[in-house]
Design a protein around this motif. Sequence first.
Motif, short mmCIF file in Angstrom:
data_model
loop_
_atom_site.label_atom_id
_atom_site.label_comp_id
_atom_site.label_asym_id
_atom_site.label_seq_id
_atom_site.Cartn_x
_atom_site.Cartn_y
_atom_site.Cartn_z
N THR A 143 34.84 44.93 30.92
CA THR A 143 35.89 44.32 31.74
C THR A 143 37.20 45.08 31.61
N THR A 144 37.53 45.50 30.41
CA THR A 144 38.78 46.24 30.19
C THR A 144 38.80 47.52 31.01
N CYS A 145 37.71 48.24 30.99
CA CYS A 145 37.62 49.48 31.75
C CYS A 145 37.70 49.19 33.25
N GLY A 146 37.04 48.13 33.69
CA GLY A 146 37.10 47.76 35.11
C GLY A 146 38.52 47.50 35.55
N ARG A 147 39.28 46.82 34.70
CA ARG A 147 40.68 46.54 35.03
C ARG A 147 41.50 47.82 35.09
N ASP A 148 41.36 48.66 34.08
CA ASP A 148 42.18 49.87 34.00
C ASP A 148 41.91 50.81 35.18
N ILE B 61 33.73 51.99 40.94
CA ILE B 61 33.82 52.11 39.48
C ILE B 61 32.40 52.08 38.96
N THR B 62 31.93 53.18 38.43
CA THR B 62 30.54 53.28 37.99
C THR B 62 30.39 52.85 36.54
N GLY B 63 29.15 52.87 36.06
CA GLY B 63 28.89 52.79 34.63
C GLY B 63 28.87 54.21 34.08
N VAL C 111 33.58 48.61 44.77
CA VAL C 111 32.23 48.38 44.26
C VAL C 111 32.28 48.60 42.75
N ALA C 112 31.98 47.57 41.98
CA ALA C 112 31.99 47.67 40.52
C ALA C 112 30.58 47.95 40.02
N GLU D 112 32.72 44.68 34.95
CA GLU D 112 33.76 45.52 35.54
C GLU D 112 34.43 44.80 36.71
N ALA D 113 33.63 44.04 37.47
CA ALA D 113 34.19 43.30 38.60
C ALA D 113 35.22 42.28 38.12
N MET D 114 34.98 41.66 36.97
CA MET D 114 35.97 40.74 36.40
C MET D 114 37.29 41.46 36.14
N GLY D 115 37.20 42.69 35.67
CA GLY D 115 38.40 43.48 35.46
C GLY D 115 39.10 43.81 36.76
N VAL D 116 38.32 44.04 37.83
CA VAL D 116 38.92 44.30 39.14
C VAL D 116 39.70 43.08 39.61
N TYR D 117 39.16 41.89 39.39
CA TYR D 117 39.88 40.66 39.75
C TYR D 117 41.24 40.63 39.06
N ASP D 118 41.26 40.93 37.79
CA ASP D 118 42.50 40.89 37.02
C ASP D 118 43.52 41.88 37.58
N ALA D 119 43.05 43.09 37.90
CA ALA D 119 43.94 44.11 38.46
C ALA D 119 44.49 43.66 39.81
#
Length: 312
Positions: free
Chosen positions: A199-204, A160-162, A220-221, A226-233
């Motif tokens: 974070t929202t985008c990372g999760r989605d 997940i890039t920027g 790889v966030a 974004e990594a925080m969002g990956v945790y949530d997902a």
Amino acid sequence: MSKVINGKPDVADSTRSRVQAALDAMNYAKSRSTTSPLIDVVLERLDNVWGLEVIIGVERSARKHRLGVVITETRGVSDDPSFWVDACVERNPIGVILVLSDLTKDAAQRLTARNIPYVLLDPSGDPDPDSASIRADNWSGGLAGTRHLLDLGHTNIGVITGPSSMLCSQARLAGHLAAMAERGLAVDESMIMEGDFTTTCGRDLAMKLLKRTPRPTAIVAGNDLEAMGVYDAAHTFNLRIPDDLSVIGFDDVQTSAYMGPPLTTVRQPIREMSSEAVDLLLRWDERDTLMTNLTLPTTLIVRGSTAPSPDE
């Protein structure tokens, strides 16, 4: 001409450019005898931990030199992206640290006309070679993060890039691709998704990656948010980190060490970069003998969010 010299806003861009070119040709620089003991910091947004790290770094360095710090947030405040220049010119600070995705030509010219030095911190684009800038070695950081995952046996890696418009995003992705290439591994472009560093985008986007068959064993966030969002997902899919899914971030903001589990990330020396920016502004008269375009090294910080691939 006096309006350009004094940084006034009511001057057409074309006129300002012509006058500034003439002043540059004459090596004209306005006297700064009334400089205020201040450092201006201009950020797009204050509602994230990255911005907080910048402010901490600037404030600590400024405090050593008995300087005040003025902070301005630009996002959502004004339709004019250079609105902050008026107040800055009025204050006449020692210098300005800019954390912006886009420094307008008008803003740069107005600061230059008043002989107010500025440093671009982590510029998103390719800055003018005459501008001072400080950034982190994003390419090496992206390379190190993916090498770490490959050493753990991961080959099915989601990314997940920027924003693709930002040089730091491009460099981090290029580092990832280089790590894959040196191991002779093909890259599935559908496993690379463009994010926005939130974070929202990372999760989605992580939700989309984790719905795939086979799903990635590591992600790889683009940054720690974004990594925080990956945790949530991952929790939504009842996946355990790192047993079922390894996660790597980028930045090493304060909260990354206290996530559950603590996040493996690439440390970007944000506070050091900010401190270097203050030092450069204070030594501006010596800039002919100083490095004014600095790239500071990144460091892989291995914590609990990465483990050998479950496919091993």
